[in-house]
Enzyme design. Structure first.
Site, mmCIF file in Angstrom:
data_model
loop_
_atom_site.group_PDB
_atom_site.id
_atom_site.type_symbol
_atom_site.label_atom_id
_atom_site.label_comp_id
_atom_site.label_asym_id
_atom_site.label_seq_id
_atom_site.Cartn_x
_atom_site.Cartn_y
_atom_site.Cartn_z
ATOM 1 N N ASN A 93 45.483 28.589 -24.140
ATOM 2 C CA ASN A 93 45.217 27.487 -23.559
ATOM 3 C C ASN A 93 44.064 26.161 -23.833
ATOM 4 O O ASN A 93 43.732 25.962 -24.362
ATOM 5 C CB ASN A 93 45.239 27.196 -22.508
ATOM 6 C CG ASN A 93 45.746 26.491 -21.124
ATOM 7 O OD1 ASN A 93 46.546 25.464 -21.058
ATOM 8 N ND2 ASN A 93 44.555 25.815 -20.222
ATOM 9 N N HIS A 102 42.510 23.220 -22.906
ATOM 10 C CA HIS A 102 42.305 22.329 -21.400
ATOM 11 C C HIS A 102 41.067 21.121 -21.178
ATOM 12 O O HIS A 102 40.058 21.398 -21.821
ATOM 13 C CB HIS A 102 42.179 23.423 -20.166
ATOM 14 C CG HIS A 102 41.403 22.963 -19.080
ATOM 15 N ND1 HIS A 102 42.499 22.836 -17.610
ATOM 16 C CD2 HIS A 102 40.275 22.716 -18.173
ATOM 17 C CE1 HIS A 102 42.240 21.745 -16.791
ATOM 18 N NE2 HIS A 102 40.275 22.274 -16.793
ATOM 19 N N SER A 133 38.481 21.936 -24.155
ATOM 20 C CA SER A 133 38.478 23.269 -24.221
ATOM 21 C C SER A 133 39.398 23.929 -24.800
ATOM 22 O O SER A 133 40.859 23.536 -24.337
ATOM 23 C CB SER A 133 38.008 24.237 -23.105
ATOM 24 O OG SER A 133 36.207 23.269 -22.733
ATOM 25 N N ASP A 162 42.319 29.062 -16.476
ATOM 26 C CA ASP A 162 41.769 28.265 -16.798
ATOM 27 C C ASP A 162 40.032 28.740 -16.980
ATOM 28 O O ASP A 162 39.507 28.640 -17.902
ATOM 29 C CB ASP A 162 41.049 26.456 -16.958
ATOM 30 C CG ASP A 162 42.342 25.671 -16.191
ATOM 31 O OD1 ASP A 162 43.248 26.257 -16.886
ATOM 32 O OD2 ASP A 162 42.719 25.259 -15.595
#
Ligand code: GAR
Length: 204
Positions: A107, A109, A136, A145
């Protein structure tokens, strides 16, 4: 080449950065499908333009999160991916969904995690008077997250910055960083072991 499935919800500018990098040969991988939970988003047009199959799994059409995620899993698994990239995918995912993909789902973020998990990261960085902010990339785990961070890029926060200007500065960093990290994964320099991210065998 690694088979990559990208999950999106919106404009897909990170998706575009990945498409471009793969086309240039900077990533030893191929985006084999794009899945969006929202119909009519720009990211789907980007997939079309690149000749990548895309589909919509609209969360609004399911009774609950579990039913949505079951269909999402089915769609992902159909493409037998080596890597799943969340590229502006804005749905929270249950641990039952995430677990089978642990170690092969990334992911991006827009904050310097562990700061500002969740939404409105640029606003929160400004409100807190942060002098630096950034982006990040992390492995996805059941914690929102919260998975191990792989890499970050920073931007300076100026007094004159607004939510919009900050977003655009961070977005530029995103478009550099995500293809880089995906390339590491595809070349197996980046790995996931016992809940940790490893780069060239060293814990990050
Ligand atoms: C990006 O800034 C990404 O970091 C963020 O959404 C934006 C999507 O833009 N992701 C999250 O906030 C995930 N919680 P894009 O659709 O143009 O790539």
């Amino acid at each position: 080449p690694a088979r990559i499935v990208a999950l999106i919800s919106g404009s897909g500018s990170n998706l575009q950065a990945l498409i471009d990098a793969a086309e240039m040969g900077a990533i030893n991988g191929e985006i084999v499908a794009v899945i969006s939970n929202n119909p009519d988003v720009q990211g789907l047009e980007r997939a079309d333009k690149a000749g990548i199959p895309s589909l919509v799994v609209d969360h609004r059409k399911f009774d609950d999160r579990q039913a949505f995620e079951a269909e999402l899993s089915k769609s992902i698994n159909h493409y037998s991916p080596d890597l799943i990239v969340l590229a502006g995918f804005m749905r929270i995912l249950n641990s039952e969904f995430v677990q089978p993909y642990e170690g092969k789902m990334l992911n991006i973020h827009p904050s310097l995690l562990p700061k500002y998990k969740g939404l409105h990261t640029h606003r929160r960085a400004l409100e807190n008077g942060d002098k630096e902010h950034g982006v990040s990339v992390h492995f996805v785990t059941a914690e929102l997250d919260g998975g191990p961070v792989i890499a970050q890029r920073k931007v300076k926060v100026e007094d004159s910055d607004t939510e919009e200007s900050l977003q655009s500065k961070v977005r530029q960093k995103e478009h550099q960083l995500y293809p880089e990290v995906v390339a590491w994964f595809c070349s197996k320099r980046l790995q996931y072991k016992n809940g940790k991210a490893l780069f060239d065998g060293q814990t990050l």
